[in-house]
Design an enzyme around this catalytic site. Sequence first.
Site, PDB file in Angstrom:
ATOM      1  N   SER A  92       0.837  -1.195   0.000  1.00 37.35           N
ATOM      2  CA  SER A  92       0.000   0.000   0.000  1.00 37.35           C
ATOM      3  C   SER A  92       0.876   1.251   0.000  1.00 37.35           C
ATOM      4  O   SER A  92       1.664   1.462  -0.915  1.00 37.35           O
ATOM      5  CB  SER A  92      -0.952  -0.044   1.197  1.00 37.35           C
ATOM      6  OG  SER A  92      -1.990   0.891   1.074  1.00 37.35           O
ATOM      7  N   ASP A 114      -9.186  -5.380  -6.061  1.00 41.18           N
ATOM      8  CA  ASP A 114      -8.753  -4.613  -4.883  1.00 41.18           C
ATOM      9  C   ASP A 114      -9.872  -3.691  -4.411  1.00 41.18           C
ATOM     10  O   ASP A 114     -10.397  -2.895  -5.187  1.00 41.18           O
ATOM     11  CB  ASP A 114      -7.501  -3.806  -5.234  1.00 41.18           C
ATOM     12  CG  ASP A 114      -6.771  -3.277  -4.017  1.00 41.18           C
ATOM     13  OD1 ASP A 114      -7.430  -2.682  -3.144  1.00 41.18           O
ATOM     14  OD2 ASP A 114      -5.543  -3.451  -3.942  1.00 41.18           O
ATOM     15  N   HIS A 167      -7.167  -6.048  -0.893  1.00 42.19           N
ATOM     16  CA  HIS A 167      -6.013  -5.145  -0.864  1.00 42.19           C
ATOM     17  C   HIS A 167      -4.814  -5.696  -0.078  1.00 42.19           C
ATOM     18  O   HIS A 167      -3.661  -5.509  -0.476  1.00 42.19           O
ATOM     19  CB  HIS A 167      -6.438  -3.802  -0.270  1.00 42.19           C
ATOM     20  CG  HIS A 167      -5.370  -2.765  -0.259  1.00 42.19           C
ATOM     21  ND1 HIS A 167      -4.816  -2.246  -1.415  1.00 42.19           N
ATOM     22  CD2 HIS A 167      -4.738  -2.142   0.781  1.00 42.19           C
ATOM     23  CE1 HIS A 167      -3.903  -1.345  -1.104  1.00 42.19           C
ATOM     24  NE2 HIS A 167      -3.836  -1.263   0.216  1.00 42.19           N
TER      25      HIS A 167
END
Length: 289
Positions: free
Chosen positions: A106, A232, A261
């Site tokens: 991320s 995602d 995710h």
Amino acid sequence: MKPLADKLDGVNEAPFPLKPAEFFYEGGPNAVLLTHGLTGTPNEMRLVARGLNRRGFTVYGVQLAGHCGDMDDLLATRWQDWAASVQTGAERLRQHCDRLFVGGLSMGALLALNLAADRPDLVDGVGVYGATFRYDGWSVPRIARLSGLLPLLKRFNIGRDRVFMEQPPYGIRDERLRAQISTAMQSGDSSIAGLPGNPWHSLAELYLLAKRVRGQLAQVSAPCLVAHASDDDIASVDNAEVVLRSVSGPTELLLLDNSYHMITIDREHRLLIDRSATFFDRIADTPRA
């Protein structure tokens, strides 16, 4: 699956001081520095770390500045502080390895790319896991998608106490793991699964970081494994496309169809480990230019 709070299993003594939530797995001469995401903890990288260590890598999971504490701790830091945590970790680890690879999840993926652009002398390859330049996934509330305006609000000190709370499915497709993570986030111990929400001002810093990294992707010459969930819920595949079309080094794409995710802990984390180890091994076996 073992609880994420099981922190001490297999952890070795590091050749440098560790923060309370950090971990170090001693392995061979090639090393991987792993970086967690915004409001997260090193625990979200621990399964990948163990897997890479079993494949022979030395692995260090770094704790970003301001993380694993409370909201005030996080709000006291900026993206430059988070980037400094990664660079310091890389410089420490580089002294004890032949090849150094950097992987992040991320926001951690942006920090890994930032390091590869700023310090190509340190980085031999990058694991870009669920890169998040924008929160544009299907589970993100519409108002949160306007968070690109947050740097302006922060400049005028508006919304310092406001928080975007995490929403189900919390980036996790595996329902049993999702329940475990949700319980951990509500426990009050942010060192286990991170904070339950994203402060507006911290998100503003993420967007400033994202803007910077976008502008310097052409400077990333190290090979990049770009891994992303095809479905995602937090950051669409468009985020991965930004990396694939912009970096100057060779790229490899891994789309994961049975994860959300948090690909480092979700259903296909073993596939992610295998592809990452193979990717890093291939680079390590290639003589430096």
